[in-house]
Write an enzyme that holds these catalytic residues in place. Structure first.
Site, PDB file in Angstrom:
ATOM      1  N   GLY A  21      44.444 -41.033  13.855  1.00  0.00           N
ATOM      2  CA  GLY A  21      44.433 -42.456  14.159  1.00  0.00           C
ATOM      3  C   GLY A  21      45.436 -42.812  15.246  1.00  0.00           C
ATOM      4  O   GLY A  21      45.601 -43.987  15.575  1.00  0.00           O
ATOM      5  N   ASP A  22      46.132 -41.808  15.772  1.00  0.00           N
ATOM      6  CA  ASP A  22      47.072 -42.081  16.860  1.00  0.00           C
ATOM      7  C   ASP A  22      47.025 -40.895  17.819  1.00  0.00           C
ATOM      8  O   ASP A  22      46.082 -40.110  17.762  1.00  0.00           O
ATOM      9  CB  ASP A  22      48.475 -42.346  16.274  1.00  0.00           C
ATOM     10  N   ASP A  23      48.036 -40.734  18.679  1.00  0.00           N
ATOM     11  CA  ASP A  23      47.978 -39.667  19.673  1.00  0.00           C
ATOM     12  C   ASP A  23      47.878 -38.296  18.988  1.00  0.00           C
ATOM     13  O   ASP A  23      48.576 -38.031  18.017  1.00  0.00           O
ATOM     14  CB  ASP A  23      49.236 -39.703  20.544  1.00  0.00           C
TER      15      ASP A  23
END
Ligand code: NAG
Ligand code: NAG
Ligand code: NAG
Ligand code: NAG
Ligand code: NAG
Ligand code: NAG
Ligand code: NAG
Length: 480
Positions: free
Chosen positions: A262-264
């Site tokens: 859900g992020d980098d």
């Protein structure tokens, strides 16, 4: 298993050797467990092999997924720490579901997960001690208060291996994501899954990591780090579930990882604003290769946003991303100071991406109001080549600072195919300078086309690439 099968079918002398080998193995404590009759030899590669072996099951642990084993982990690792100066020790996590709170690693130590082993992160806050924020951040990432220690934590260590036959560590992050969304963390910062601080000679490999409360793997203030063969999985809408975050680390090699988050997927960092500037510890000599990323709202590899100690000499190659927001993205802001320089990326393959090239100078989240508005980040020497991207919305959004242009950008041999309804302004550039060569669609005027330029990629080997892993074995008990 192989050696045993061979021995059994051969002559008397080999049978005797087999008995000898079995004799040696049975002195290992793993074999003492009552229900086990067969020994399975586990083979794995590690920085260092260990002389002593024990199984978590010997320390009163219960693998039912419900009983807390925090104490068993603590007792096991403390008791194995006494072998640090006697060939080191490995703790085998056998098949089962081993619920635990935070536990601390020790030096000259291997945590080995059997293929059917699952370490479950406790959902009780009381199972995670709290301690001070990182000195290079000055504050927590979720709040200004203390932070929960990571599920697996180590500080001031040397020679630590966390590996397994793709055994699983499940952070059971859902409850933490909910608390984060509902602002129920009381100013504390969620635990990472694995954090290793002030350490060297670290290996994290061949594991499946799922649902971390926030970042998954966070080596910080460390050197000589090898991260290999991780499958990292979290829902693409889970908050701050970065895959791997090398932070103020020197000599790190990340390879053969598959990350959905859900992020980098990978976020390279080095401290935040005035705290990161004061701490002054860059991330440098970082190799990232053969990584596949899926992250619709984030970057394949982000440099920043916390980069105040500086980021230099990053070499990324053979990078694949599918349905991901951007490629190798620079995130910075006024107040960061520091630098991002000598960045090299080649052989990248992207399918369905919003921005192939993205640099942001207005990533304006600060630890507090004490940041220095005169601390400008220096961004220079950013090299991308041999890129194919399909189904792209924008080729590039490159936004430097008027008072502090981003310079020395080189982009060569890039074929971008656009989505059915592409944006009119494909290269949106401001306050940047550099060159392009063989790039389609044609870049902005800030990056004039030069014929036959090939952007550089260093051909020398970094010391971390010369590190050879040893062939290690462990004997594990298996059910008959
Ligand atoms: C990880 O697993 C792969 C595939 O089984 C194997 O080739 C590799 O050597 C392993 N790596 C380590 C560090 O054990
Ligand atoms: C691990 O070590 C840290 C730092 O020494 C300490 O604050 C923390 O309480 C320890 N955690 C556990 C679970 O013992
Ligand atoms: C760990 O190392 C850091 C940096 O060298 C040092 O400041 C700190 O006191 C050490 N902590 C412990 C518990 O030894
Ligand atoms: C881009 O297309 C050109 C022309 O077809 C080709 O020569 C080049 O190798 C392609 N580049 C990449 C990175 O595939
Ligand atoms: C292309 O990208 C769009 C988003 O811009 C997406 O909705 C669509 O499914 C993608 N098409 C293919 C064939 O992957
Ligand atoms: C171009 O980039 C600037 C700054 O990043 C942004 O504010 C602007 O909306 C972009 N323009 C277009 C047409 O995308
Ligand atoms: C480990 O074993 C492989 C083959 O099984 C061999 O090629 C390699 O040289 C060995 N590595 C070391 C460090 O002994």
């Amino acid at each position: 298993m192989e050696p045993f099968l061979r021995f059994r079918t051969f002559h008397v002398t080999q049978t005797i050797s087999a008995i000898l080998v079995l004799g040696i193995l049975t002195t290992l404590r793993v074999a003492e467990c009552e229900n086990t009759q067969i020994l399975d030899t586990l083979q794995y590669k590690a920085l260092t092999c260990r002389k002593h072996t024990a199984s978590l099951a010997e320390f009163g642990a219960v693998g039912d997924g419900k009983t807390s084993n925090t104490k068993a982990f603590k007792t096991a690792i403390e008791s194995l720490s006494k072998f640090a100066n006697d060939g080191g020790a490995q703790l085998i996590i056998p098949p089962g579901k081993w619920l635990t709170g935070s536990f601390n690693l020790t030096s000259h130590f291997t945590l080995f997960l059997d293929k059917d082993a699952v370490i479950l992160g406790s959902q009780e806050e009381s199972e995670y001690p709290v301690f001070a924020p990182l000195p290079s951040y000055g504050t927590g990432r979720d709040g200004t208060g203390a932070r929960f220690s990571s599920l697996i934590f180590g500080t001031n260590l040397t020679d630590v291996v966390i590996t397994g036959q793709n055994g699983k560590i499940d952070g059971q992050g859902e409850i933490w994501w909910e608390k984060y969304h509902n602002d129920q963390l009381n100013n504390l910062t969620r635990p990472y899954m694995i954090e290793i601080m002030y350490s060297n000679r670290i290996q994290i490999s061949n594991l499946t990591l799922v649902n971390s409360p926030t970042w998954f793997v966070h080596p910080v203030y460390s050197s000589d780090v090898i991260i290999q063969g991780l499958s990292i999985l979290a829902p693409v809408d889970s908050p701050n579930t970065d895959g791997i975050d090398p932070d103020s680390c020197t000599n790190t090699r990340i390879e053969d990882c598959f990350i959905v988050s859900g992020d980098d997927c990978i976020a390279v960092k080095s401290g935040w604003d005035q705290y990161g500037i004061n701490f002054g510890m860059p991330t440098k000599h970082l190799i990232i290769r053969r990584v596949t990323c899926i992250s619709p709202d984030s970057a394949t590899i982000a440099l920043g946003s916390e980069m105040s100690g500086g980021i230099e000499d990053v070499r990324a190659e053979d990078i694949t991303a599918i349905n991901t927001q951007s490629g190798v993205r620079i995130k910075t802001a006024i107040g960061r100071g520091g630098f991002v320089k000598d960045i090299y990326a080649r052989r990248m393959n992207f399918k369905t991406m919003k921005y192939v090239f993205w640099m942001t100078s207005s990533y304006n989240k600060h630890p507090d109001d004490g940041y220095d508005p005169k601390a400008l980040p220096k961004i220079e020497g950013i090299n991308y080549k041999d890129v194919v991207a399909e189904n792209v919305t924008y080729s590039a959004r490159l936004e430097g600072l008027a008072s502090d242009p981003f310079t020395g950008i080189c982009i060569s041999n890039v074929n971008i195919t656009l989505t059915e309804k592409p944006k009119a302004l494909q290269w949106n550039c401001s306050s940047i300078a550099g060159v392009t060569s063989n790039v389609t669609p044609k870049a902005c005027d800030f990056l004039p086309e030069k014929e036959a330029v090939e952007c550089p990629f260093p051909e020398d080997k970094l010391p971390i690439d010369e590190v050879q892993l040893e062939n290690c074995t462990a004997a594990a008990a298996v059910e008959p």
